[in-house]
Write a protein that holds these residues in place. Sequence first.
Motif, PDB file in Angstrom:
ATOM      1  N   PHE A  88     -12.631 -72.661 -44.411  1.00 25.83           N
ATOM      2  CA  PHE A  88     -12.908 -73.436 -45.606  1.00 25.83           C
ATOM      3  C   PHE A  88     -13.646 -72.554 -46.604  1.00 25.83           C
ATOM      4  CE2 PHE A  88     -16.281 -76.239 -47.531  1.00 25.83           C
ATOM      5  CZ  PHE A  88     -15.463 -76.858 -48.435  1.00 25.83           C
ATOM      6  N   LEU A  94     -21.683 -70.501 -51.172  1.00 33.24           N
ATOM      7  CA  LEU A  94     -22.328 -70.992 -49.950  1.00 33.24           C
ATOM      8  C   LEU A  94     -22.851 -69.869 -49.059  1.00 33.24           C
ATOM      9  CD1 LEU A  94     -19.940 -73.932 -48.949  1.00 33.24           C
ATOM     10  CD2 LEU A  94     -22.066 -74.048 -50.248  1.00 33.24           C
ATOM     11  N   LEU A  96     -25.684 -67.878 -47.290  1.00 26.79           N
ATOM     12  CA  LEU A  96     -27.027 -68.255 -46.857  1.00 26.79           C
ATOM     13  C   LEU A  96     -28.023 -67.219 -47.370  1.00 26.79           C
ATOM     14  CD1 LEU A  96     -26.160 -69.257 -43.184  1.00 26.79           C
ATOM     15  CD2 LEU A  96     -26.400 -70.736 -45.180  1.00 26.79           C
ATOM     16  N   PRO A  97     -29.055 -67.668 -48.083  1.00 30.57           N
ATOM     17  CA  PRO A  97     -29.943 -66.695 -48.727  1.00 30.57           C
ATOM     18  C   PRO A  97     -30.776 -65.874 -47.741  1.00 30.57           C
ATOM     19  CG  PRO A  97     -30.736 -68.934 -49.050  1.00 30.57           C
ATOM     20  CD  PRO A  97     -29.385 -69.045 -48.427  1.00 30.57           C
ATOM     21  N   TRP A  98     -30.906 -66.363 -46.491  1.00 26.02           N
ATOM     22  CA  TRP A  98     -31.770 -65.649 -45.551  1.00 26.02           C
ATOM     23  C   TRP A  98     -31.003 -64.638 -44.695  1.00 26.02           C
ATOM     24  CZ3 TRP A  98     -30.947 -70.902 -45.460  1.00 26.02           C
ATOM     25  CH2 TRP A  98     -30.108 -71.380 -44.453  1.00 26.02           C
ATOM     26  N   LEU A 107     -21.230 -65.047 -40.065  1.00 24.28           N
ATOM     27  CA  LEU A 107     -21.872 -66.343 -39.801  1.00 24.28           C
ATOM     28  C   LEU A 107     -21.141 -67.156 -38.731  1.00 24.28           C
ATOM     29  CD1 LEU A 107     -24.027 -68.455 -40.539  1.00 24.28           C
ATOM     30  CD2 LEU A 107     -22.434 -69.361 -42.221  1.00 24.28           C
ATOM     31  N   GLY A 108     -19.820 -67.159 -38.795  1.00 24.31           N
ATOM     32  CA  GLY A 108     -19.051 -67.942 -37.833  1.00 24.31           C
ATOM     33  C   GLY A 108     -19.361 -67.532 -36.399  1.00 24.31           C
ATOM     34  N   ARG A 110     -22.024 -65.981 -35.359  1.00 26.77           N
ATOM     35  CA  ARG A 110     -23.403 -66.382 -35.099  1.00 26.77           C
ATOM     36  C   ARG A 110     -23.475 -67.837 -34.659  1.00 26.77           C
ATOM     37  NH1 ARG A 110     -27.225 -62.859 -37.390  1.00 26.77           N
ATOM     38  NH2 ARG A 110     -25.852 -61.336 -38.343  1.00 26.77           N
ATOM     39  N   LEU A 111     -22.814 -68.696 -35.425  1.00 29.33           N
ATOM     40  CA  LEU A 111     -22.876 -70.130 -35.150  1.00 29.33           C
ATOM     41  C   LEU A 111     -22.257 -70.462 -33.795  1.00 29.33           C
ATOM     42  CD1 LEU A 111     -21.950 -71.583 -38.643  1.00 29.33           C
ATOM     43  CD2 LEU A 111     -24.029 -72.069 -37.381  1.00 29.33           C
ATOM     44  N   ARG A 112     -21.205 -69.768 -33.441  1.00 33.29           N
ATOM     45  CA  ARG A 112     -20.522 -70.062 -32.175  1.00 33.29           C
ATOM     46  C   ARG A 112     -21.144 -69.315 -31.006  1.00 33.29           C
ATOM     47  NH1 ARG A 112     -16.264 -69.708 -35.949  1.00 33.29           N
ATOM     48  NH2 ARG A 112     -15.957 -67.510 -35.472  1.00 33.29           N
ATOM     49  N   TRP A 137     -29.362 -58.644 -49.755  1.00 25.82           N
ATOM     50  CA  TRP A 137     -29.416 -60.095 -49.745  1.00 25.82           C
ATOM     51  C   TRP A 137     -28.502 -60.659 -50.829  1.00 25.82           C
ATOM     52  CZ3 TRP A 137     -35.181 -59.662 -48.624  1.00 25.82           C
ATOM     53  CH2 TRP A 137     -35.431 -60.019 -47.286  1.00 25.82           C
ATOM     54  N   ARG A 153     -16.006 -63.536 -45.754  1.00 23.08           N
ATOM     55  CA  ARG A 153     -16.444 -64.430 -44.675  1.00 23.08           C
ATOM     56  C   ARG A 153     -15.285 -65.334 -44.235  1.00 23.08           C
ATOM     57  NH1 ARG A 153     -20.578 -68.328 -46.940  1.00 23.08           N
ATOM     58  NH2 ARG A 153     -18.637 -69.137 -47.804  1.00 23.08           N
ATOM     59  N   GLU A 157     -13.095 -65.164 -40.404  1.00 26.59           N
ATOM     60  CA  GLU A 157     -12.845 -66.249 -39.452  1.00 26.59           C
ATOM     61  C   GLU A 157     -11.466 -66.126 -38.827  1.00 26.59           C
ATOM     62  OE1 GLU A 157     -15.899 -67.225 -38.760  1.00 26.59           O
ATOM     63  OE2 GLU A 157     -15.170 -69.269 -38.550  1.00 26.59           O
TER      64      GLU A 157
ATOM     65  N   MET B 152     -16.668 -74.000 -39.152  1.00 29.97           N
ATOM     66  CA  MET B 152     -16.767 -72.799 -38.326  1.00 29.97           C
ATOM     67  C   MET B 152     -16.995 -73.129 -36.854  1.00 29.97           C
ATOM     68  SD  MET B 152     -18.960 -70.241 -40.710  1.00 29.97           S
ATOM     69  CE  MET B 152     -18.149 -69.058 -41.781  1.00 29.97           C
ATOM     70  N   TRP B 247     -36.641 -63.695 -48.261  1.00 34.85           N
ATOM     71  CA  TRP B 247     -35.532 -63.788 -49.212  1.00 34.85           C
ATOM     72  C   TRP B 247     -35.913 -64.600 -50.437  1.00 34.85           C
ATOM     73  CZ3 TRP B 247     -35.843 -66.459 -44.660  1.00 34.85           C
ATOM     74  CH2 TRP B 247     -35.887 -67.836 -44.752  1.00 34.85           C
TER      75      TRP B 247
END
Lengths: 255, 254
Positions: A88, A94, A96-98, A107-108, A110-112, A137, A153, A157, B152, B247
């Motif tokens: 998506f 979208l 992530l600022p951190w 990220l994907g 990481r999340l999984r 950043w 990103r 995926e 995700m 950040w």
Amino acid sequence: MAEPASQAASAPQSPSLTATGLGLAYGGRAVFQDLALTLQGGEITCLLGPSGVGKSSLLRLIAGLGASGAVGQVSAGDGQPLVGRVAFMDQRDLLLPWLNVLGNVTLGQRLRGQPIDAERALAMLRAVGLAEVAGLWPAALSGGMRQRAALARTLMEDRPFVLMDEPFSQLDALTRTMVQDLAGRLLGGRTVLLVTHDPWEALKLGHTVLVLAGNPARLGPPLRPPGPPPRPPAEPGLLALYRVLLQRLGQAPAP
Amino acid sequence: MIAAARVAVIAGGLLLGWQALVGLLDLPHYILPSPTRVLRAGWERLPLLLGHAGVTLLEIVLGLLLGTLLGALAALAMVRRAVLRRWLLPVVVLSQAIPVFALAPILVLWLGYGLASKVAMAVLIIFFPVTASFYDGLRRTELGWLDLARTMTAGTRRQRWAELRHIRLPAALPALGSGLRIAAAVAPIGAVVGEWVGSSAGLGYLMLHANARLQIDLMFAALLLLGLIAVALYFAVDRMVRRLVPWQAEQALP
């Protein structure tokens, strides 16, 4: 930035996607009812329509994100469930600022809880021309760079279905052209639904262009611009199609 | 460096103003002792002051740690479980609605004259700002991020945990940071009020004790030291919070 095309081309052909019985009610009023939609496998389908016609709701429904008031059945051409095979991309990046750019691209994983494939992520960033800023950043990036990072990103995926909600609408004209070209090349081989309100974007990127318009909204017959996308805007024949699109969008009188 | 210089200038200015006030109004030293007098008393009784300051500092730090831990856990629990949300939120509000000062005698009665009652006071006073700010931060996650995470992780197990760990939690850290800053500023109140109600050590105790014996210069020295501790603590926490959310670039005010 020329070589990544080969990488995308090597991706296996993605199955088609069919959505039927699509309906959307808003405030007790039916925006559209009982629509059916097919995305050809491995092709980019652009969905065009005036704002408020329910394009985004349609996309969210197909993405399995839940859109209030929207109903419909979605199935993949290979008979496998759609869950976990959809990527998506939103009009907002979208990011992530951190997390730094590389962290966002992975990220994907990481999340999984999967091992982070930094090498592949760097290859994706190279493909969108952002390898040098992988450690920065997101706040340090320009709007165009951020959206390219979001594209990396999405590609990271590696999903057969990619759903994009006006992904380039927030970019300035020059940057938009550049990112469109990039996306058109890198998304090759995937089944893509790209929601847009820009007829030129649809004509540039879509194998198929669909128009959702009217009250209640209907889907017009699919339009297939000649030649493979991304098409140069000066391509002969596109101007005629542009007029057809405007007319279907209710912005120009019938010839 | 510039910030340190600014702090020094402010402190110097306040001391000068204080000295000027004493000179202008010609106040007796048992009402408002001059800063030189207070500093001299502080220097002479330094071991005594430092001993009591250590006790107060320990109470504040323990209260901060425990209050932050409990507050953060309460916020997490409320975000995770709707049942807890319904039952815990009124308790959190109640913990703030009852004046902590009114609870001090009861806490001393239950927990004794020692450290425990003061730590409990500090915890009570910290709990609300930490819980409220962190809970708000955890709830107000950018919806787009959650959508993205959902596509995700679709079809995987532990979807909600991944969302909390990688999206909601880091997104709420700036809010938690605001809560921690407030907590650092109010924690000394809890400790000192606890000491006033009943104790045998700490700067609050020392102040009451000195006041009763008309050792006003010692009382002011204790107050000065308490102020120093509170300010140092605030800046230490502020620094830690900045490290926690690197950040977050500070936006310059016009």
